[in-house]
Design an enzyme around this catalytic site. Structure first.
Site: not given
Length: 280
Positions: A23, A72, A108, A134, A157
């Site tokens: 979105l 990322k 972030d 992680a 994780n």
């Protein structure tokens, strides 16, 4: 309101896979309209191999953009000038060109901190937090939590070595890595954060059964959709205050907007656009 396009319109792109659920175009195009800037935001699905050339081409053509899962960390290696948050986390979600160089930031970190404070009504200083995941998003969350002065973060994780690598890079004495769920079992946590992609698909298993913990004070799921995620619903049914990643989407998007356009982001307009879209 649809953006007005011309030969001078700046293209802002979201790169990742998947992106169809995102979105971000809704909130960023609303931001462009509210702020009166000449830009259009689009979502482009791409492969890991395509990412570097797309980032470079978009930025050098005068555009800019975001990078979402699962790229990322790869994006952090592509940008030429890395912000302090990119250097610390090894993850990049925002890029643009300045002085002929591809620059990157990790919004972030600040976005999570702002969203969490809005949810809790305070900073999480002194709290004990269980962080699930992680990956790139978890790295930003971990740095934000440490910057806000939490007492301890338990990092859990599926791949323990990956969690340990993140802890070594960002953590320090306030971070513990769970080798197995037995290290988490019966734990007491002020906050549980889901930074995995579980919940993205309604058919996904829950990232964690809260009944397996002794106490969870609140839950924040970074995943968001047009409806509440299963993890948020499960937490509320269990009597735990919970929120999804909608507010973080707005807040990290606001920080990115400020990097791209050099002006304050119209946060209220961005949030209103998100809420309207989710109401259908």
């Amino acid at each position: 309101m649809k953006p007005s396009l011309s030969s001078t319109t700046r293209v802002v792109a979201l790169l990742g896979d998947p992106v169809s659920h995102s979105l971000s175009p809704v909130i960023q195009n609303a931001a462009c309209a509210a702020a009166g800037v000449d830009g259009v935001y689009v979502a482009l699905r791409c492969t890991s191999e395509q990412l570097p050339s797309l980032m470079q081409a978009i930025a050098h053509a005068g555009g800019c953009g975001n990078v979402t899962l699962p790229y990322k960390e790869r994006a952090a290696a592509v940008v030429q000038v890395r912000s302090e948050t990119v250097q610390k986390t090894g993850a990049c979600n925002t890029f643009w060109s300045d002085g002929g160089k591809l620059r990157g930031d990790n919004t972030d970190v600040e976005g999570f901190s702002r969203a969490l404070e809005r949810f809790l009504g305070r900073r999480p200083k002194g709290q004990r937090v269980l962080l699930l995941g992680a990956g790139g998003a978890a790295r930003g969350v971990l740095l934000a939590l440490l910057n806000d002065g939490v007492r301890e973060v338990m990092l859990y994780n599926r791949t323990v070595d990956r969690a340990r690598a993140v802890s070594r890079r960002i953590g320090g004495r306030h971070v513990r890595v769970a080798s197995t769920f037995n290290d988490v079992r019966d734990g007491r946590f002020d906050l549980v954060v889901n930074a995995t992609r579980l919940s993205l698909d309604p058919a996904d298993p829950l990232p964690l059964e809260l009944s397996r913990l002794e106490h969870a004070g609140a839950v924040m799921d970074l995943v968001y959709g047009r409806e509440e995620t299963r993890f948020v619903r499960a937490a509320r049914e269990f009597g735990v205050p919970a929120t999804d990643g909608g507010e973080m989407l707005v807040q990290q998007g606001a920080v990115a907007f400020e990097r791209w356009w050099g002006c304050d982001a119209p946060v209220d307009a961005m949030r209103a656009a998100l809420e309207a879209e989710r109401r259908g």
